[in-house]
Scaffold this active site. Structure first.
Site, PDB file in Angstrom:
ATOM      1  N   ARG A 171       5.695 -12.996   9.484  1.00 58.61           N
ATOM      2  CA  ARG A 171       6.244 -11.892   9.295  1.00 58.61           C
ATOM      3  C   ARG A 171       7.583 -11.736  10.002  1.00 58.61           C
ATOM      4  O   ARG A 171       8.214 -12.636  10.680  1.00 58.61           O
ATOM      5  CB  ARG A 171       5.298 -10.809  10.217  1.00 58.61           C
ATOM      6  CG  ARG A 171       3.931 -10.619   9.662  1.00 58.61           C
ATOM      7  CD  ARG A 171       3.426  -9.434  10.657  1.00 58.61           C
ATOM      8  NE  ARG A 171       3.912  -8.198  10.549  1.00 58.61           N
ATOM      9  CZ  ARG A 171       3.187  -7.537   9.566  1.00 58.61           C
ATOM     10  NH1 ARG A 171       2.174  -7.912   8.771  1.00 58.61           N
ATOM     11  NH2 ARG A 171       3.480  -6.059   9.269  1.00 58.61           N
ATOM     12  N   LYS A 204       3.983   0.592  10.057  1.00 58.28           N
ATOM     13  CA  LYS A 204       4.156   1.867   9.138  1.00 58.28           C
ATOM     14  C   LYS A 204       3.626   2.893   9.851  1.00 58.28           C
ATOM     15  O   LYS A 204       3.992   4.149   9.764  1.00 58.28           O
ATOM     16  CB  LYS A 204       3.395   1.519   7.729  1.00 58.28           C
ATOM     17  CG  LYS A 204       4.379   0.912   7.067  1.00 58.28           C
ATOM     18  CD  LYS A 204       3.814   1.175   5.498  1.00 58.28           C
ATOM     19  CE  LYS A 204       3.040  -0.088   5.008  1.00 58.28           C
ATOM     20  NZ  LYS A 204       2.619  -0.118   3.703  1.00 58.28           N
ATOM     21  N   GLU A 250       0.985  -1.269   0.108  1.00 56.97           N
ATOM     22  CA  GLU A 250      -0.186   0.087   0.143  1.00 56.97           C
ATOM     23  C   GLU A 250       0.907   1.176   0.022  1.00 56.97           C
ATOM     24  O   GLU A 250       1.681   1.430   0.749  1.00 56.97           O
ATOM     25  CB  GLU A 250      -0.846   0.008   1.351  1.00 56.97           C
ATOM     26  CG  GLU A 250      -1.855   1.212   1.361  1.00 56.97           C
ATOM     27  CD  GLU A 250      -2.949   1.029   2.323  1.00 56.97           C
ATOM     28  OE1 GLU A 250      -2.802   0.260   3.066  1.00 56.97           O
ATOM     29  OE2 GLU A 250      -3.480   2.355   2.570  1.00 56.97           O
TER      30      GLU A 250
END
Ligand code: ATP
Ligand code: MG
Length: 568
Positions: free
Chosen positions: A269, A279, A42
């Protein structure tokens, strides 16, 4: 297309579990034997080392089996997204060594198809417009053991739903006034099936589609279908998407058939000690000026690591080392630093710089004389050659390489003791001069003129070897020394405290008046890797100019930090 020999046994191939799944699909002839992955960032921030793990997987598996990997910007939330992020993401992926060719896509490219699909689902009675607030909807959601409550708007007529959804997109209603929901099952054991939201109203202009749309699809309604529209066969993501997978499949089945259907696979992850990966938090550090920007060398971002002097090879090696599993874990940053050191050891040019200089006067060396000594550029790299370094009567050494009253095992310089100046002569200390405050400002030595390489006394052994630079030829520089950004091993786990309280106040130390040999100043182009001998690996910072050279310490030569932690 597959390169691996079919007759090889599974174990012999050394595949990770994702590669194994992909390989099995290829063997079974699924999707016509095609392999197409995607990396779907994104564009709402810069990429970090966690994303690098996903990039290595998505591009790596495609490379390994002769498939392709798309870069797809998952731009479904115009409020947080920006072209600055798009550009940085492209640059970072290329820097890591991967290329998507002409396969650059945007989820926003599929807004028309997604909208059409939404209309179709409304017509088929599979979606409805809900007038409730997000709080009301959340309150009706239930819990994994308690079924949810159906919305009072759930049984609206198809006509009313169509009318309202089209008016939502025409901008007639405020943000939050209405949403489009899938009509699935409010009692499902999978919470994501409890009439998930498909569309919400957002009136902020989109960085690519402008004001065309007033409704934007949610991740769950966009991702699987985008995969399908693009021809993605394997949609590899992280473990938090495991519970989303049934919904992914539910929506994809509305458009896919037996000949081709994308498949979601999840891995763990990357989490790194002494930093954060969110983020949202990284953006906060940037916005509040707690770091100097997304590419601050202390940041876990790819751009920060690049600026700091990490190499793409070392990042990829690290990711290779930690591997891919089905279990969440916290990876030690020491492992990453080990990979960085290992790679820089092979690549960095050996040079001399004195961080905390004190002057040494060699009293029996002729005044005004200069000679050049030849220094190996890199003993670890064959054919890397040598460079010249001036030597003269006055030099600088590190202040803590001298002690007036040394303890027993001090092998550096002290009164009446001898050391070798690396690549040059053996010197012996004969005295010191102190300033008015009693601080040593000059050290006096004599040198042994026979002790240089190629001379009769070259082989003479002394206990210590020091780095040095010629005072007259040295150039002033600034160096920036970095430490862990946080002083807590896993800041994300400390939910009681604000993560900013755990920032390490000593994560940046600026040292001015550093003396560097001329060769460094003449070769400090961006990206150049140096080993300042006995100190660490350094690279020119973006702020560096010819007049004022600035260097980042990428990493110290040894992991002294871990040792200190153990002692404490
Ligand atoms: P958010 O969605 O909260 O904004 P994100 O870190 O998931 O943040 P994306 O841009 O959605 O950001 O991530 C793109 C891809 O990178 C996703 O496939 C995601 O699973 C993967 N990814 C993100 N963080 C990590 C991580 N720490 N380790 C491995 N992969 C990651
Ligand atoms: Mg995400």
């Amino acid at each position: 297309m597959a390169e691996i020999n079919e007759t090889e046994s599974t174990e012999k191939k050394g595949l990770n579990f994702v590669e194994q799944i992909v390989w099995d699909d290829l063997q079974a002839g699924k999707n016509g034997g095609r392999l197409n992955t995607r990396f779907p960032p994104e564009p709402n921030g810069y990429l970090h080392i966690g994303h690098a793990k996903a990039i290595c997987m998505d591009f790596g598996v495609a490379e390994k089996f002769g498939g392709t990997c798309n870069l797809r910007f998952d731009d479904t939330n115009p409020v947080k997204e920006d072209v600055e992020y798009v550009d940085s993401i492209r640059e970072d992926i290329h820097w890591l060594g991967f290329d998507w060719g002409n396969r650059e896509y945007y989820a926003s490219d599929y807004f028309p198809q997604l909208y059409d699909l939404a209309i179709r689902l409304i017509k088929e009675g599979k979606a409805y417009v809900d007038d409730q607030t997000s709080e009301e909807i959340a309150a009706q959601k239930g819990t994994p053991t308690v079924p949810g409550v159906e919305s009072p708007y759930r049984n609206r007529s198809v006509e009313e739903n169509l009318d309202l959804f089209q008016r939502m997109n025409a901008g007639e209603f405020d943000e939050g006034a209405r949403v489009l929901r899938a009509k699935i099952d409010m009692a499902s054991s999978n919470m994501h099936f409890r009439d998930p939201i498909m569309y919400r109203i957002i009136k902020h202009p989109h960085h690519r589609t402008g004001t065309t749309w007033k409704v934007y699809p949610m991740y769950d309604f966009a991702h699987g279908q985008s995969d399908f529209f693009e021809g993605v066969t394997h949609s590899i993501c992280t473990l938090e998407f495991v519970p989303h997978r049934p919904l992914y499949e539910y929506f994809v089945k509305e458009i896919a058939d037996d000949s081709y259907c994308p498949r979601q696979i999840e891995f763990n992850r990357l989490n790194l000690t002494y930093t954060v990966m969110s983020k949202r938090k990284l953006l906060q550090l940037v916005k509040e000026g707690l770091v100097a920007g997304w590419d601050d060398p202390r940041m876990p971002t790819i751009s920060g690591m690049r600026r700091r002097g990490y190499t793409p090879e070392s990042i990829r090696r690290f990711i290779d080392t930690i591997g891919y599993t089905k279990y969440e874990a916290l990876n030690s940053v020491s492992l990453l630093e080990h990979a960085v050191r290992d790679d820089l050891n092979k690549k960095a040019t050996r040079v001399m710089a004195v961080l905390n200089p004190v002057k040494v006067v060699i009293t029996n060396y002729p005044e005004g004389q200069t000679e050049t000594v030849e220094m190996d550029n890199n003993p670890e790299e064959e054919g890397s050659g040598t460079h010249k370094m001036p030597f003269s009567r006055e030099i600088y050494i590190e202040r803590d390489d001298f002690m007036e009253n040394p303890p027993k095992k001090f092998f550096r310089l002290a009164p009446d003791s001898e050391v070798r100046l690396k690549g040059a002569y053996i010197i012996k200390c004969t005295g010191v001069h102190k300033d008015a405050d009693g601080n040593i400002d000059e050290i006096y030595c004599t040198y042994d003129p026979e002790s240089r390489s190629g001379m009769p006394g070259a082989a003479r052994k002394v206990k210590g070897t020091l780095h040095w630079v010629s005072a007259e030829h040295a150039i002033d520089a600034e160096v920036r020394l970095y430490d862990r950004l946080f002083n807590v091993e896993n800041p994300a786990a400390e939910t009681e405290r604000d993560f900013r309280e755990m920032l390490n106040p000593d994560s940046l130390k600026v040292v001015k008046g550093v003396k560097i040999e001329p060769f460094i100043a003449e070769n400090n182009e961006r990206g150049r890797k140096f080993q300042f001998q006995r100190i660490g690996y350094f690279t020119p910072d973006y702020d560096s100019t010819a007049e004022k050279p600035v260097f980042n310490r990428t990493i110290a030569l040894k992991d002294s930090w871990e040792k200190e932690q153990k002692k404490a």
